[in-house]
Design a protein around this motif. Structure first.
Motif, short mmCIF file in Angstrom:
data_model
loop_
_atom_site.label_atom_id
_atom_site.label_comp_id
_atom_site.label_asym_id
_atom_site.label_seq_id
_atom_site.Cartn_x
_atom_site.Cartn_y
_atom_site.Cartn_z
N THR A 62 0.81 -1.22 0.00
CA THR A 62 0.00 0.00 0.00
C THR A 62 0.84 1.27 0.00
O THR A 62 0.47 2.27 -0.64
CB THR A 62 -0.94 0.01 1.23
OG1 THR A 62 -1.71 -1.20 1.21
CG2 THR A 62 -1.88 1.19 1.20
N GLU A 66 -8.68 1.50 -2.60
CA GLU A 66 -9.51 1.06 -3.71
C GLU A 66 -9.02 1.55 -5.08
O GLU A 66 -9.40 0.97 -6.11
CB GLU A 66 -10.96 1.47 -3.51
CG GLU A 66 -11.17 2.98 -3.52
CD GLU A 66 -12.61 3.38 -3.26
OE1 GLU A 66 -13.50 2.51 -3.24
OE2 GLU A 66 -12.83 4.58 -3.09
N TYR A 120 -2.16 8.18 -5.39
CA TYR A 120 -3.60 8.38 -5.25
C TYR A 120 -3.92 9.24 -4.04
O TYR A 120 -3.15 9.29 -3.08
CB TYR A 120 -4.30 7.03 -5.08
CG TYR A 120 -3.90 5.98 -6.08
CD1 TYR A 120 -4.13 6.17 -7.44
CD2 TYR A 120 -3.30 4.79 -5.68
CE1 TYR A 120 -3.77 5.20 -8.37
CE2 TYR A 120 -2.94 3.81 -6.60
CZ TYR A 120 -3.18 4.03 -7.95
OH TYR A 120 -2.82 3.07 -8.85
N PRO A 121 -5.10 9.88 -4.03
CA PRO A 121 -5.54 10.59 -2.83
C PRO A 121 -5.64 9.61 -1.66
O PRO A 121 -6.04 8.45 -1.84
CB PRO A 121 -6.94 11.11 -3.22
CG PRO A 121 -6.96 11.12 -4.72
CD PRO A 121 -6.06 9.99 -5.14
N VAL A 122 -5.26 10.07 -0.49
CA VAL A 122 -5.19 9.20 0.69
C VAL A 122 -6.52 8.47 0.93
O VAL A 122 -6.52 7.28 1.21
CB VAL A 122 -4.79 10.01 1.95
CG1 VAL A 122 -4.90 9.16 3.21
CG2 VAL A 122 -3.38 10.54 1.80
N GLN A 123 -7.64 9.16 0.77
CA GLN A 123 -8.94 8.53 1.04
C GLN A 123 -9.29 7.44 0.02
O GLN A 123 -10.20 6.64 0.25
CB GLN A 123 -10.06 9.58 1.11
CG GLN A 123 -10.34 10.31 -0.17
CD GLN A 123 -9.44 11.55 -0.39
OE1 GLN A 123 -8.38 11.68 0.23
NE2 GLN A 123 -9.87 12.43 -1.28
N GLU A 124 -8.54 7.34 -1.09
CA GLU A 124 -8.83 6.33 -2.11
C GLU A 124 -7.68 5.34 -2.30
O GLU A 124 -7.72 4.50 -3.20
CB GLU A 124 -9.11 7.02 -3.46
CG GLU A 124 -10.36 7.87 -3.44
CD GLU A 124 -10.61 8.57 -4.75
OE1 GLU A 124 -9.67 8.71 -5.57
OE2 GLU A 124 -11.74 8.99 -4.97
#
Length: 174
Positions: A150, A164, A157-161
């Motif tokens: 990860t 996924e 990618y944006p941390v919140q995504e």
């Protein structure tokens, strides 16, 4: 500014080498612009999935029927922040080694067919569903394996995504 992966005018290029292990592979690398910013629609994955498709009428099925290949796989990969590659890897049979030019022509004919047919919404949605299932039912990794897998995504990618994003295929854009 990193610039293009290959200098203008240097492609196509053929590289032949002898491996230590007795393998007979034919690999095509197609340079494409970066794919990082397209993580929600995944054009590289879509195209490489079409190229590596194994069903009836596919390039894989045709070349296997002729006895020229053992396997064929398509993939998309990040090279750097500005460049990516779409790769077609082919494991040749002994007979296939004698038909490299015909295999090459078949690949480029298949690419021309994909270009002519365009991007089909149903194929994209089918692939998106497979990715969603892969995300939902992925094998649980060890804590260390999870961190190693990860952490590199945090810069992409944006941390919140970040969890996924490698699986997202939510924006069909032909």
């Amino acid at each position: 500014q990193l610039g293009p992966l290959y200098a203008p005018g240097t492609l196509p290029r053929k590289l032949t080498y002898q491996t230590v292990k007795d393998t007979h592979d034919l690999i095509f690398n197609f340079p494409v612009p970066e794919l990082d910013s397209h993580y929600r629609d995944k054009p590289g994955e879509y195209i490489s999935n079409l190229l590596g498709h194994e069903g009836p009428g596919s390039l894989d099925a045709e070349l296997k029927a002729r006895g020229w290949i053992e396997s064929l796989a398509g993939s998309a990969s990040r090279f750097d922040a500005e460049n990516a590659l779409i790769t077609v890897s082919i494991d040749l049979t002994e007979l296939g080694e004698q038909h490299v030019d015909a295999i090459t022509r078949a690949l480029f004919s298949y690419i021309a067919l994909i270009r002519a047919d365009g991007v089909e919404r149903w194929r994209y949605q089918e692939q998106a569903e497979v990715e969603e299932l892969a995300f939902r039912y992925q094998e649980q990794a060890s804590a260390l394996g999870f961190v190693y897998g990860t952490a590199p995504n945090l810069r992409l990618y944006p941390v919140q995504e970040v969890l996924e994003a490698p699986y997202l295929m939510e924006r069909y854009d032909e």
